[in-house]
Design a protein around this motif. Structure first.
Motif, PDB file in Angstrom:
ATOM      1  N   PHE A  14      -7.142  -2.300   6.450  1.00  0.00           N
ATOM      2  CA  PHE A  14      -7.803  -1.855   5.106  1.00  0.00           C
ATOM      3  C   PHE A  14      -6.796  -0.695   4.544  1.00  0.00           C
ATOM      4  CE2 PHE A  14     -10.823  -5.197   6.030  1.00  0.00           C
ATOM      5  CZ  PHE A  14     -11.293  -5.709   4.847  1.00  0.00           C
ATOM      6  N   ASP A  15      -6.785  -0.994   3.468  1.00  0.00           N
ATOM      7  CA  ASP A  15      -6.348   0.313   2.721  1.00  0.00           C
ATOM      8  C   ASP A  15      -7.488   1.401   2.330  1.00  0.00           C
ATOM      9  OD1 ASP A  15      -3.611   0.930   0.461  1.00  0.00           O
ATOM     10  OD2 ASP A  15      -5.392   1.990   0.341  1.00  0.00           O
ATOM     11  N   ALA A  16      -7.341   2.581   2.924  1.00  0.00           N
ATOM     12  CA  ALA A  16      -8.218   3.660   2.894  1.00  0.00           C
ATOM     13  C   ALA A  16      -8.530   3.800   1.328  1.00  0.00           C
ATOM     14  CB  ALA A  16      -7.930   5.025   3.485  1.00  0.00           C
ATOM     15  N   SER A  17      -7.708   3.910   0.411  1.00  0.00           N
ATOM     16  CA  SER A  17      -7.896   4.452  -0.837  1.00  0.00           C
ATOM     17  C   SER A  17      -8.399   3.230  -1.707  1.00  0.00           C
ATOM     18  CB  SER A  17      -6.631   5.095  -1.519  1.00  0.00           C
ATOM     19  OG  SER A  17      -5.406   3.997  -1.626  1.00  0.00           O
ATOM     20  N   THR A  18      -8.021   2.059  -1.570  1.00  0.00           N
ATOM     21  CA  THR A  18      -8.446   0.974  -2.610  1.00  0.00           C
ATOM     22  C   THR A  18      -9.572   0.212  -1.956  1.00  0.00           C
ATOM     23  OG1 THR A  18      -6.752  -0.684  -1.537  1.00  0.00           O
ATOM     24  CG2 THR A  18      -6.024   0.639  -3.319  1.00  0.00           C
ATOM     25  N   GLY A  19      -9.615   0.270  -0.406  1.00  0.00           N
ATOM     26  CA  GLY A  19     -10.699  -0.619   0.214  1.00  0.00           C
ATOM     27  C   GLY A  19     -10.284  -1.835   0.495  1.00  0.00           C
ATOM     28  N   GLU A  20      -9.150  -2.364   0.200  1.00  0.00           N
ATOM     29  CA  GLU A  20      -8.855  -3.657   0.161  1.00  0.00           C
ATOM     30  C   GLU A  20      -7.896  -3.675   1.507  1.00  0.00           C
ATOM     31  OE1 GLU A  20      -7.168  -5.589  -3.279  1.00  0.00           O
ATOM     32  OE2 GLU A  20      -7.671  -4.056  -4.685  1.00  0.00           O
ATOM     33  N   PRO A  21      -7.851  -5.365   1.676  1.00  0.00           N
ATOM     34  CA  PRO A  21      -7.061  -5.634   2.888  1.00  0.00           C
ATOM     35  C   PRO A  21      -5.552  -4.912   2.896  1.00  0.00           C
ATOM     36  CG  PRO A  21      -8.304  -7.475   2.213  1.00  0.00           C
ATOM     37  CD  PRO A  21      -8.508  -6.248   1.132  1.00  0.00           C
ATOM     38  N   SER A  22      -4.926  -4.645   3.877  1.00  0.00           N
ATOM     39  CA  SER A  22      -3.676  -4.081   3.546  1.00  0.00           C
ATOM     40  C   SER A  22      -2.806  -4.276   5.063  1.00  0.00           C
ATOM     41  CB  SER A  22      -3.742  -2.600   3.446  1.00  0.00           C
ATOM     42  OG  SER A  22      -2.634  -1.980   3.405  1.00  0.00           O
ATOM     43  N   PRO A  23      -2.464  -5.536   5.063  1.00  0.00           N
ATOM     44  CA  PRO A  23      -1.792  -5.755   6.484  1.00  0.00           C
ATOM     45  C   PRO A  23      -0.449  -5.156   6.627  1.00  0.00           C
ATOM     46  CG  PRO A  23      -1.461  -7.628   4.780  1.00  0.00           C
ATOM     47  CD  PRO A  23      -2.456  -6.542   4.284  1.00  0.00           C
ATOM     48  N   GLU A  24      -0.055  -4.973   7.851  1.00  0.00           N
ATOM     49  CA  GLU A  24       1.129  -4.177   8.028  1.00  0.00           C
ATOM     50  C   GLU A  24       2.334  -4.880   7.682  1.00  0.00           C
ATOM     51  OE1 GLU A  24       3.336  -1.642  11.621  1.00  0.00           O
ATOM     52  OE2 GLU A  24       1.791  -3.097  12.106  1.00  0.00           O
ATOM     53  N   ILE A  25       3.472  -4.685   6.773  1.00  0.00           N
ATOM     54  CA  ILE A  25       4.590  -5.477   6.648  1.00  0.00           C
ATOM     55  C   ILE A  25       5.795  -4.938   7.035  1.00  0.00           C
ATOM     56  CG2 ILE A  25       5.974  -6.596   4.743  1.00  0.00           C
ATOM     57  CD1 ILE A  25       3.346  -6.608   2.732  1.00  0.00           C
ATOM     58  N   ILE A  26       6.344  -5.768   8.075  1.00  0.00           N
ATOM     59  CA  ILE A  26       7.426  -5.133   9.016  1.00  0.00           C
ATOM     60  C   ILE A  26       8.871  -5.620   8.574  1.00  0.00           C
ATOM     61  CG2 ILE A  26       8.243  -4.828  11.298  1.00  0.00           C
ATOM     62  CD1 ILE A  26       5.291  -5.270  12.057  1.00  0.00           C
ATOM     63  N   VAL A 100      -4.053 -11.796  -0.677  1.00  0.00           N
ATOM     64  CA  VAL A 100      -4.276 -11.049   0.395  1.00  0.00           C
ATOM     65  C   VAL A 100      -5.336  -9.981  -0.198  1.00  0.00           C
ATOM     66  CG1 VAL A 100      -3.296  -9.827   2.129  1.00  0.00           C
ATOM     67  CG2 VAL A 100      -2.381 -11.942   1.747  1.00  0.00           C
ATOM     68  N   ASN A 101      -4.596  -9.578  -1.093  1.00  0.00           N
ATOM     69  CA  ASN A 101      -5.272  -8.237  -2.012  1.00  0.00           C
ATOM     70  C   ASN A 101      -4.891  -8.417  -3.477  1.00  0.00           C
ATOM     71  OD1 ASN A 101      -2.997  -6.715  -2.312  1.00  0.00           O
ATOM     72  ND2 ASN A 101      -3.367  -5.626  -0.459  1.00  0.00           N
ATOM     73  N   SER A 102      -5.362  -7.612  -4.120  1.00  0.00           N
ATOM     74  CA  SER A 102      -4.945  -7.601  -5.656  1.00  0.00           C
ATOM     75  C   SER A 102      -3.580  -7.444  -5.908  1.00  0.00           C
ATOM     76  CB  SER A 102      -5.950  -6.734  -6.609  1.00  0.00           C
ATOM     77  OG  SER A 102      -5.627  -5.166  -6.108  1.00  0.00           O
ATOM     78  N   THR A 103      -2.820  -7.041  -4.995  1.00  0.00           N
ATOM     79  CA  THR A 103      -1.444  -6.779  -5.567  1.00  0.00           C
ATOM     80  C   THR A 103      -0.633  -7.564  -4.457  1.00  0.00           C
ATOM     81  OG1 THR A 103      -1.490  -4.696  -4.059  1.00  0.00           O
ATOM     82  CG2 THR A 103      -1.723  -4.281  -6.384  1.00  0.00           C
ATOM     83  N   LEU A 104      -1.049  -8.369  -3.580  1.00  0.00           N
ATOM     84  CA  LEU A 104      -0.409  -8.936  -2.441  1.00  0.00           C
ATOM     85  C   LEU A 104      -0.833 -10.389  -2.406  1.00  0.00           C
ATOM     86  CD1 LEU A 104       2.050  -8.801  -0.236  1.00  0.00           C
ATOM     87  CD2 LEU A 104      -0.027  -8.286   1.334  1.00  0.00           C
ATOM     88  N   ALA A 105       0.138 -11.347  -2.247  1.00  0.00           N
ATOM     89  CA  ALA A 105      -0.181 -12.795  -1.779  1.00  0.00           C
ATOM     90  C   ALA A 105       0.682 -13.262  -0.880  1.00  0.00           C
ATOM     91  CB  ALA A 105      -0.105 -13.417  -3.156  1.00  0.00           C
TER      92      ALA A 105
HETATM   93  C1  LIG Z   1      -2.201  -4.917  -0.405  1.00  0.00           C
HETATM   94  O1  LIG Z   1      -1.668  -4.762   0.706  1.00  0.00           O
HETATM   95  C2  LIG Z   1      -0.298  -4.290   0.860  1.00  0.00           C
HETATM   96  C3  LIG Z   1       0.268  -4.447   2.131  1.00  0.00           C
HETATM   97  O2  LIG Z   1      -0.401  -3.782   3.131  1.00  0.00           O
HETATM   98  C4  LIG Z   1      -0.451  -2.829   0.428  1.00  0.00           C
HETATM   99  O3  LIG Z   1       0.999  -2.141   0.626  1.00  0.00           O
HETATM  100  C5  LIG Z   1      -1.146  -2.605  -0.703  1.00  0.00           C
HETATM  101  O4  LIG Z   1      -1.373  -1.351  -1.119  1.00  0.00           O
HETATM  102  C6  LIG Z   1      -2.409  -3.304  -0.907  1.00  0.00           C
HETATM  103  N1  LIG Z   1      -2.858  -3.563  -2.141  1.00  0.00           N
HETATM  104  C7  LIG Z   1      -4.104  -2.859  -2.486  1.00  0.00           C
HETATM  105  C8  LIG Z   1      -4.520  -2.865  -3.961  1.00  0.00           C
HETATM  106  O5  LIG Z   1      -4.750  -2.304  -1.544  1.00  0.00           O
END
Ligand SMILES: *[C@@H]1O[C@H](CO)[C@@H](O)[C@H](O)[C@H]1NC(C)=O
Ligand SMILES: *[C@@H]1O[C@H](CO)[C@@H](O)[C@H](O)[C@H]1NC(C)=O
Ligand SMILES: *[C@@H]1O[C@H](CO)[C@@H](O)[C@H](O)[C@H]1NC(C)=O
Length: 240
Positions: A14-26, A100-105
């Protein structure tokens, strides 16, 4: 113990600032990258990275799953495409994009890096960084298809209701779609409301174009090769 493990995984993604899922992209070191164009399609045909006889000529070990006419049951990779007269292999309905989250699919795409048929990158994954009106949004796609109409660095994204293109017979046979598919042969439906013409199982991927992609048609991208998320490999059964 099980609950503890789940908690750790959840926190890590999870992204600490947005609270949204934030999977690691390698990123793949030395992988492909560049500028690309996009188009869209959903022709219901067997995707060409699904051919069993490609396995010995490409990097992937098992071909992309293809499905029976119900779009669910995974069938023999030797089965001919439903877009051919006698074929019975169709696109699996779960090979559609999802948020996946509001900026990533995540999703799936046909592609060529050379112009025309280009099997060598089948099942690899690319992070598409949308430019122009959609800048700030990204889509991580696994490559499931390629073909002769494609230009160099053209990503033909699998979007239900995105147009059947040059192969109208697949969706006619699988879903009783009209000879032009849903909407226009090239480009597909014109609005979010028209997604209701599609079978219910494909409607989420149709809405995706008008919601996550904001109805922006064929946005240009920059792309970079990345490791495939296990969610996508689980759907296609194909690992690069
Ligand atoms: C969505 O996930 C990506 C990949 O982890 C991250 O870079 C991005 O900040 C996330 N978007 C939000 C709105 O949290
Ligand atoms: C791939 O190669 C293996 C080993 O040479 C062989 O047994 C197999 O039949 C080949 N598969 C196809 C689909 O040609
Ligand atoms: C398509 O039409 C045929 C004949 O009317 C019907 O048997 C079949 O169930 C229909 N299939 C779908 C997916 O609607």
């Amino acid at each position: 113990m099980k609950g503890f493990v789940v908690l750790l995984i959840t926190v890590a993604f999870f992204d600490a600032s947005t609270g949204e899922p934030s999977p690691e992209i390698i990123p793949v070191e030395g992988g492909l990258s560049g500028d690309g164009i996009t188009t869209r399609y959903w022709d219901c045909c067997k995707p060409s990275c699904g051919w069993a006889d490609l396995v010995n000529n490409t990097r992937f070990k098992t071909p992309v799953h293809t499905c029976a006419i119900d779009g669910i049951e995974i069938i023999d990779p030797q089965q001919q495409s439903g877009c051919a007269d006698v074929g019975a292999a169709y696109t699996c309905s779960n090979q559609q994009p999802f948020v996946v989250n509001s900026t990533l699919a995540y999703g799936f795409s046909a592609v060529s890096f050379t112009g025309g048929e280009d099997y060598h990158m089948c099942c690899s994954c690319m992070l598409l960084n949308f430019q122009g009106q959609l800048s700030g949004k990204k889509m991580l796609v696994q490559i499931t298809n390629t073909g002769s109409p494609l230009a160099v660095n053209q990503f033909d994204i699998e979007l239900p209701g995105g147009g059947v293109g040059i192969y109208p017979h697949g969706c006619m046979k699988q879903w009783n779609a009209s000879e032009t598919g849903w909407g226009d042969t090239f480009g597909g439906v014109h609005s979010d409301a028209e997604c209701s013409e599609l079978p219910a199982v494909l409607q989420p991927g149709c809405h995706f174009r008008f919601q996550f992609m904001e109805g922006v048609s064929n946005p240009p991208v920059t792309f970079q090769q990345v490791q495939c998320p296990r969610e996508l490999v689980a759907i296609t059964g194909c690992e690069y």
